[in-house]
Design a protein around this motif. Structure first.
Motif, mmCIF file in Angstrom:
data_model
loop_
_atom_site.group_PDB
_atom_site.id
_atom_site.type_symbol
_atom_site.label_atom_id
_atom_site.label_comp_id
_atom_site.label_asym_id
_atom_site.label_seq_id
_atom_site.Cartn_x
_atom_site.Cartn_y
_atom_site.Cartn_z
ATOM 1 N N GLY A 280 60.500 42.167 45.309
ATOM 2 C CA GLY A 280 61.120 41.184 44.424
ATOM 3 C C GLY A 280 61.018 39.786 44.986
ATOM 4 O O GLY A 280 60.802 38.812 44.242
ATOM 5 N N GLU A 281 61.150 39.658 46.303
ATOM 6 C CA GLU A 281 61.031 38.350 46.938
ATOM 7 C C GLU A 281 59.619 37.792 46.780
ATOM 8 O O GLU A 281 59.437 36.592 46.509
ATOM 9 C CB GLU A 281 61.387 38.465 48.420
ATOM 10 C CG GLU A 281 61.339 37.147 49.178
ATOM 11 C CD GLU A 281 61.721 37.298 50.642
ATOM 12 O OE1 GLU A 281 61.538 36.320 51.400
ATOM 13 O OE2 GLU A 281 62.195 38.390 51.021
ATOM 14 N N GLU A 282 58.622 38.647 46.941
ATOM 15 C CA GLU A 282 57.237 38.206 46.781
ATOM 16 C C GLU A 282 56.947 37.815 45.338
ATOM 17 O O GLU A 282 56.216 36.843 45.084
ATOM 18 C CB GLU A 282 56.288 39.308 47.251
ATOM 19 C CG GLU A 282 56.279 39.469 48.773
ATOM 20 C CD GLU A 282 55.575 40.724 49.242
ATOM 21 O OE1 GLU A 282 55.105 40.738 50.404
ATOM 22 O OE2 GLU A 282 55.500 41.712 48.472
ATOM 23 N N LEU A 283 57.508 38.543 44.390
ATOM 24 C CA LEU A 283 57.329 38.180 42.979
ATOM 25 C C LEU A 283 57.998 36.841 42.681
ATOM 26 O O LEU A 283 57.435 36.004 41.955
ATOM 27 C CB LEU A 283 57.899 39.269 42.074
ATOM 28 C CG LEU A 283 57.862 38.971 40.564
ATOM 29 C CD1 LEU A 283 56.444 38.692 40.089
ATOM 30 C CD2 LEU A 283 58.476 40.129 39.776
ATOM 31 N N ASN A 284 59.159 36.622 43.236
ATOM 32 C CA ASN A 284 59.836 35.336 43.019
ATOM 33 C C ASN A 284 59.010 34.180 43.575
ATOM 34 O O ASN A 284 58.915 33.110 42.948
ATOM 35 C CB ASN A 284 61.225 35.347 43.660
ATOM 36 C CG ASN A 284 62.211 36.205 42.887
ATOM 37 O OD1 ASN A 284 62.044 36.431 41.684
ATOM 38 N ND2 ASN A 284 63.250 36.685 43.564
ATOM 39 N N GLN A 285 58.410 34.373 44.748
ATOM 40 C CA GLN A 285 57.556 33.329 45.315
ATOM 41 C C GLN A 285 56.330 33.102 44.440
ATOM 42 O O GLN A 285 55.904 31.957 44.227
ATOM 43 C CB GLN A 285 57.129 33.718 46.726
ATOM 44 C CG GLN A 285 56.234 32.686 47.413
ATOM 45 C CD GLN A 285 56.914 31.347 47.599
ATOM 46 O OE1 GLN A 285 57.918 31.249 48.295
ATOM 47 N NE2 GLN A 285 56.375 30.302 46.970
ATOM 48 N N LEU A 286 55.761 34.189 43.903
ATOM 49 C CA LEU A 286 54.621 34.058 43.004
ATOM 50 C C LEU A 286 54.997 33.241 41.780
ATOM 51 O O LEU A 286 54.224 32.386 41.324
ATOM 52 C CB LEU A 286 54.119 35.443 42.589
ATOM 53 C CG LEU A 286 52.963 35.462 41.586
ATOM 54 C CD1 LEU A 286 51.703 34.859 42.201
ATOM 55 C CD2 LEU A 286 52.687 36.891 41.114
ATOM 56 N N ARG A 287 56.188 33.511 41.243
ATOM 57 C CA ARG A 287 56.648 32.746 40.084
ATOM 58 C C ARG A 287 56.800 31.262 40.416
ATOM 59 O O ARG A 287 56.494 30.386 39.597
ATOM 60 C CB ARG A 287 57.963 33.332 39.578
ATOM 61 C CG ARG A 287 57.781 34.634 38.788
ATOM 62 C CD ARG A 287 59.098 35.217 38.359
ATOM 63 N NE ARG A 287 58.915 36.215 37.308
ATOM 64 C CZ ARG A 287 59.632 37.326 37.204
ATOM 65 N NH1 ARG A 287 60.605 37.588 38.094
ATOM 66 N NH2 ARG A 287 59.417 38.172 36.219
ATOM 67 N N GLN A 288 57.252 30.955 41.621
ATOM 68 C CA GLN A 288 57.370 29.561 42.032
ATOM 69 C C GLN A 288 55.992 28.907 42.144
ATOM 70 O O GLN A 288 55.796 27.767 41.723
ATOM 71 C CB GLN A 288 58.106 29.475 43.370
ATOM 72 C CG GLN A 288 59.567 29.876 43.316
ATOM 73 C CD GLN A 288 60.216 29.852 44.695
ATOM 74 O OE1 GLN A 288 59.975 28.940 45.505
ATOM 75 N NE2 GLN A 288 61.021 30.850 44.987
ATOM 76 N N ASP A 289 55.051 29.624 42.728
ATOM 77 C CA ASP A 289 53.686 29.102 42.841
ATOM 78 C C ASP A 289 53.081 28.881 41.468
ATOM 79 O O ASP A 289 52.395 27.878 41.211
ATOM 80 C CB ASP A 289 52.818 30.062 43.650
ATOM 81 C CG ASP A 289 53.224 30.145 45.103
ATOM 82 O OD1 ASP A 289 53.809 29.169 45.624
ATOM 83 O OD2 ASP A 289 52.966 31.201 45.734
ATOM 84 N N ALA A 290 53.315 29.841 40.561
ATOM 85 C CA ALA A 290 52.789 29.711 39.188
ATOM 86 C C ALA A 290 53.422 28.501 38.494
ATOM 87 O O ALA A 290 52.719 27.731 37.817
ATOM 88 C CB ALA A 290 53.047 30.993 38.415
ATOM 89 N N ALA A 291 54.726 28.352 38.653
ATOM 90 C CA ALA A 291 55.413 27.228 38.001
ATOM 91 C C ALA A 291 54.867 25.901 38.501
ATOM 92 O O ALA A 291 54.726 24.939 37.732
ATOM 93 C CB ALA A 291 56.916 27.323 38.251
ATOM 94 N N ALA A 292 54.545 25.831 39.796
ATOM 95 C CA ALA A 292 53.981 24.597 40.346
ATOM 96 C C ALA A 292 52.615 24.280 39.735
ATOM 97 O O ALA A 292 52.193 23.125 39.722
ATOM 98 C CB ALA A 292 53.855 24.726 41.868
ATOM 99 N N ALA A 293 51.961 25.318 39.216
ATOM 100 C CA ALA A 293 50.672 25.135 38.532
ATOM 101 C C ALA A 293 50.848 25.022 37.028
ATOM 102 O O ALA A 293 49.847 24.997 36.297
ATOM 103 C CB ALA A 293 49.749 26.297 38.873
ATOM 104 N N GLY A 294 52.083 24.993 36.564
ATOM 105 C CA GLY A 294 52.339 24.858 35.132
ATOM 106 C C GLY A 294 52.198 26.158 34.361
ATOM 107 O O GLY A 294 52.004 26.139 33.137
ATOM 108 N N ILE A 295 52.337 27.292 35.044
ATOM 109 C CA ILE A 295 52.162 28.613 34.426
ATOM 110 C C ILE A 295 53.462 29.395 34.554
ATOM 111 O O ILE A 295 54.075 29.414 35.638
ATOM 112 C CB ILE A 295 50.998 29.374 35.073
ATOM 113 C CG1 ILE A 295 49.674 28.634 34.795
ATOM 114 C CG2 ILE A 295 50.924 30.814 34.586
ATOM 115 C CD1 ILE A 295 48.506 29.148 35.592
ATOM 116 N N VAL A 296 53.883 30.032 33.508
ATOM 117 C CA VAL A 296 55.122 30.813 33.513
ATOM 118 C C VAL A 296 54.802 32.286 33.658
ATOM 119 O O VAL A 296 54.013 32.853 32.886
ATOM 120 C CB VAL A 296 55.913 30.589 32.200
ATOM 121 C CG1 VAL A 296 57.175 31.447 32.193
ATOM 122 C CG2 VAL A 296 56.298 29.117 32.048
ATOM 123 N N LEU A 297 55.395 32.922 34.660
ATOM 124 C CA LEU A 297 55.260 34.370 34.867
ATOM 125 C C LEU A 297 56.628 35.028 34.714
ATOM 126 O O LEU A 297 57.632 34.455 35.088
ATOM 127 C CB LEU A 297 54.702 34.671 36.259
ATOM 128 C CG LEU A 297 53.259 34.219 36.544
ATOM 129 C CD1 LEU A 297 52.864 34.630 37.959
ATOM 130 C CD2 LEU A 297 52.302 34.836 35.537
#
Length: 297
Positions: A280-297
């Motif tokens: 879950g922690e890794e998924l949350n970090q992925l979501r943060q990285d995606a958001a920084a690229a303007g992508i919603v996961l």
């Protein structure tokens, strides 16, 4: 073969292999995922059974069924490359011939790994596989996984084979790549998402991506902007996508891609051992990285 500067298009994704909840192959999901990548993420081609496709843990029969499902789903509008590389030349030839029968558009052949053959052995391996079918080949140069880099002289020699037409370049040695490009007609595709723009600058033609399960539209726009000499836009898009270009590799790329696809309700499922599903922690970090690229996961 007639020289084509972009034999596999501009954008390819190394597609994950969807599994069901019990870990079995999900061919119906693979067909749906392939359609999403081609129709929504703007891929010109897909690579099946590569590293991101968990090829070390799928059987030959599963590879064949997966390839046939993807060819049937998108083969009318995208090229489908079959990953057939192993550290056994005879087995690689068997997989290459099976892929040709299953309708593949081309082959991705990685440097023989673990055995660490000398350059003469690497050259013979690629020539033998290229002789085995009528399909065009993309050589996969990834020394940090294979254990051995393809030397510049070796790459130039195997480029003389009419069916060896491209390279997935994960060596990220722009000087070595520049020398090969100055001496051959090989089409170079970045095997590192974040290195795509620098590779284009020395003569590369595209990307075989991992983050492109989510960033395909950005990557395609970046490549097209560079090709029309709009380098400012290309740089802006590179910087926009960079958080996910790099973030997808915080751990094994396939683990994070599958976590992101599952979060979106796309076909993916679990990974197979020895990999483990993202936390879950890794998924949350992925979501943060995606958001920084303007992508919603």
């Amino acid at each position: 073969m007639t020289h084509d500067p972009r034999p596999f298009g501009r954008l390819l994704t190394a597609m994950v292999t969807p599994f069901t909840s019990d870990g079995s192959l999900d061919t119906e999901g693979a067909a749906r995922l392939a359609a999403y990548l081609v129709d929504e993420q703007r891929n010109d081609a897909l690579v099946i059974s590569g590293t991101t496709g968990e090829s070390p843990t799928t059987s030959d029969a599963e590879k064949d069924a997966l390839l046939r499902a993807v060819v049937e789903a998108v083969g009318d509008r995208a090229k489908v490359l079959a990953g057939v590389g192993t550290n056994n030349t005879a087995h690689t030839v068997e997989l290459a011939r099976a892929a040709e029968k299953a309708g593949a558009s081309g082959l991705l052949v990685v440097t023989p790994y673990y055995s660490k053959p000398p350059q003469a052995g690497i050259e013979r391996h690629f020539r033998t596989v290229a002789d085995a079918t009528g399909l065009p080949i993309m050589v996969y140069d990834i020394p940090h996984r294979a254990g051995t880099a393809i030397a510049t002289e070796t790459m130039c020699r195997i480029a003389e084979h009419e069916r060896i037409v491209g390279v997935k370049d994960a060596k990220v040695d722009l000087v070595a790549t520049s020398w090969v490009l100055s001496r051959t007609d090989l089409a170079y595709y970045s095997g590192d998402d974040a290195a795509t723009l620098p590779l284009l600058a020395v003569g590369g033609v595209g990307l075989v991506g991992t983050s492109t399960h989510f960033t395909g539209h950005l990557a395609k726009d970046m490549i097209e902007a560079y090709e029309r000499a709009d380098t400012a836009t290309a740089l802006t898009l590179h910087r926009k996508a960079l958080p996910l270009f790099t973030g997808i590799f915080r751990t094994q790329g396939v683990m994070l891609v599958k976590a992101g696809l599952n979060a979106l309700g796309r076909p993916a499922g679990p990974v197979r051992a020895p990999l483990v599903d993202a936390t879950g922690e890794e998924l949350n970090q992925l979501r943060q990285d995606a958001a920084a690229a303007g992508i919603v996961l």
